[in-house]
Motif scaffolding. Structure first.
Motif, PDB file in Angstrom:
ATOM      1  N   ASP A  82       3.890  85.305 131.554  1.00  0.00           N
ATOM      2  CA  ASP A  82       4.459  84.772 130.575  1.00  0.00           C
ATOM      3  C   ASP A  82       5.536  85.679 130.090  1.00  0.00           C
ATOM      4  OD1 ASP A  82       2.774  82.420 130.458  1.00  0.00           O
ATOM      5  OD2 ASP A  82       1.289  83.299 128.762  1.00  0.00           O
ATOM      6  N   THR A 114       8.648  84.526 131.976  1.00  0.00           N
ATOM      7  CA  THR A 114       9.430  83.336 131.343  1.00  0.00           C
ATOM      8  C   THR A 114       9.957  83.544 130.069  1.00  0.00           C
ATOM      9  OG1 THR A 114       7.117  82.470 130.668  1.00  0.00           O
ATOM     10  CG2 THR A 114       7.898  81.658 132.842  1.00  0.00           C
ATOM     11  N   ASP A 115       9.390  84.120 129.164  1.00  0.00           N
ATOM     12  CA  ASP A 115      10.030  84.375 127.821  1.00  0.00           C
ATOM     13  C   ASP A 115      11.272  85.356 128.228  1.00  0.00           C
ATOM     14  OD1 ASP A 115       7.520  83.401 126.741  1.00  0.00           O
ATOM     15  OD2 ASP A 115       6.784  85.299 126.110  1.00  0.00           O
ATOM     16  N   ALA A 154      13.727  82.803 129.260  1.00  0.00           N
ATOM     17  CA  ALA A 154      14.138  81.785 128.222  1.00  0.00           C
ATOM     18  C   ALA A 154      15.165  82.552 127.141  1.00  0.00           C
ATOM     19  CB  ALA A 154      13.118  81.367 127.635  1.00  0.00           C
ATOM     20  N   ASP A 155      14.930  83.970 126.775  1.00  0.00           N
ATOM     21  CA  ASP A 155      15.713  84.587 126.042  1.00  0.00           C
ATOM     22  C   ASP A 155      17.158  85.295 126.434  1.00  0.00           C
ATOM     23  OD1 ASP A 155      13.458  84.693 124.217  1.00  0.00           O
ATOM     24  OD2 ASP A 155      12.650  86.684 124.575  1.00  0.00           O
ATOM     25  N   TYR A 192      18.668  83.330 128.583  1.00  0.00           N
ATOM     26  CA  TYR A 192      19.187  82.077 129.075  1.00  0.00           C
ATOM     27  C   TYR A 192      20.653  82.092 129.354  1.00  0.00           C
ATOM     28  CZ  TYR A 192      20.758  77.273 129.957  1.00  0.00           C
ATOM     29  OH  TYR A 192      21.361  75.963 130.548  1.00  0.00           O
ATOM     30  N   THR A 205      13.765  79.318 134.842  1.00  0.00           N
ATOM     31  CA  THR A 205      13.974  79.528 133.675  1.00  0.00           C
ATOM     32  C   THR A 205      13.387  78.005 132.936  1.00  0.00           C
ATOM     33  OG1 THR A 205      15.994  80.874 133.084  1.00  0.00           O
ATOM     34  CG2 THR A 205      15.279  79.547 131.245  1.00  0.00           C
ATOM     35  N   PRO A 206      12.243  78.073 132.293  1.00  0.00           N
ATOM     36  CA  PRO A 206      11.436  77.082 131.976  1.00  0.00           C
ATOM     37  C   PRO A 206      12.415  76.063 131.310  1.00  0.00           C
ATOM     38  CG  PRO A 206      10.219  78.771 131.117  1.00  0.00           C
ATOM     39  CD  PRO A 206      11.661  79.396 131.524  1.00  0.00           C
ATOM     40  N   GLY A 207      12.409  74.871 131.589  1.00  0.00           N
ATOM     41  CA  GLY A 207      13.202  73.721 131.097  1.00  0.00           C
ATOM     42  C   GLY A 207      14.578  73.286 131.272  1.00  0.00           C
ATOM     43  N   VAL A 208      14.953  74.288 132.577  1.00  0.00           N
ATOM     44  CA  VAL A 208      16.364  74.109 133.012  1.00  0.00           C
ATOM     45  C   VAL A 208      16.423  73.176 134.217  1.00  0.00           C
ATOM     46  CG1 VAL A 208      18.418  75.363 133.988  1.00  0.00           C
ATOM     47  CG2 VAL A 208      17.054  76.319 132.106  1.00  0.00           C
TER      48      VAL A 208
END
Length: 152
Positions: free
Chosen positions: A2, A5-6, A9-10, A12, A83-86
């Motif tokens: 985790d 992924t954090d 995301a941070d 990005y 990266t989550p959601g990209v």
């Protein structure tokens, strides 16, 4: 995992910015190197001082700009992919972009092989061939940009 992924995301926007910068540098070299090959094959006498100068320019462009820029493009691009959601792989656009990026990477390798031929004095390709190949990165860039921006 985790924390990875954090972290992605941070970071990005920084990663995306570095990806765009590295793509610009890679593309600049990919546009320029085949043009150097055109001039090299059409205007330079093999074995001459000018031949050695062109070989130096081509080698330095490839090693100091194009190779590192491609590595950075891939590194930051893959970071964006993870990266989550990209990227949503259920759409067509990421597959089209991935195919075009692989084709651009193949072209990079093709240019590298041609540089080695010039260095050995074994180039057999004409200026016309290099002019035609000079269009490859433009076509691939259009495919990549449209796939990312329009997200078809």
């Amino acid at each position: 995992m985790d924390w990875i992924t954090d972290l992605l995301a941070d970071w990005y926007l920084v990663t995306k910015s570095l990806h765009v910068i590295s793509v610009i540098a890679w593309m600049a070299g990919m546009f320029y190197l085949p043009r150097l090959y055109v001039y090299h094959v059409e205007q330079v006498e093999p074995g001459s001082a000018t031949d050695r100068m062109f070989q130096t320019m081509e080698r330095r462009l490839l090693r100091a700009i194009i190779n590192p820029a491609m590595a950075a493009t891939w590194t930051f691009g893959l970071a964006l992919v993870f990266t989550p959601g990209v990227v949503d792989w259920s759409f067509t656009w990421p597959w089209v972009k991935a195919g075009a990026v692989l084709a651009m990477s193949w072209f990079h390798g093709w240019l590298s092989a041609r540089r080695r031929e010039f260095a050995k004095g074994t180039n057999t390709r004409s200026g016309r061939t290099y002019r035609m190949m000079n269009e490859v990165p433009t076509v691939l860039m259009v495919i990549i940009v449209f796939s990312v921006i329009t997200r078809f």
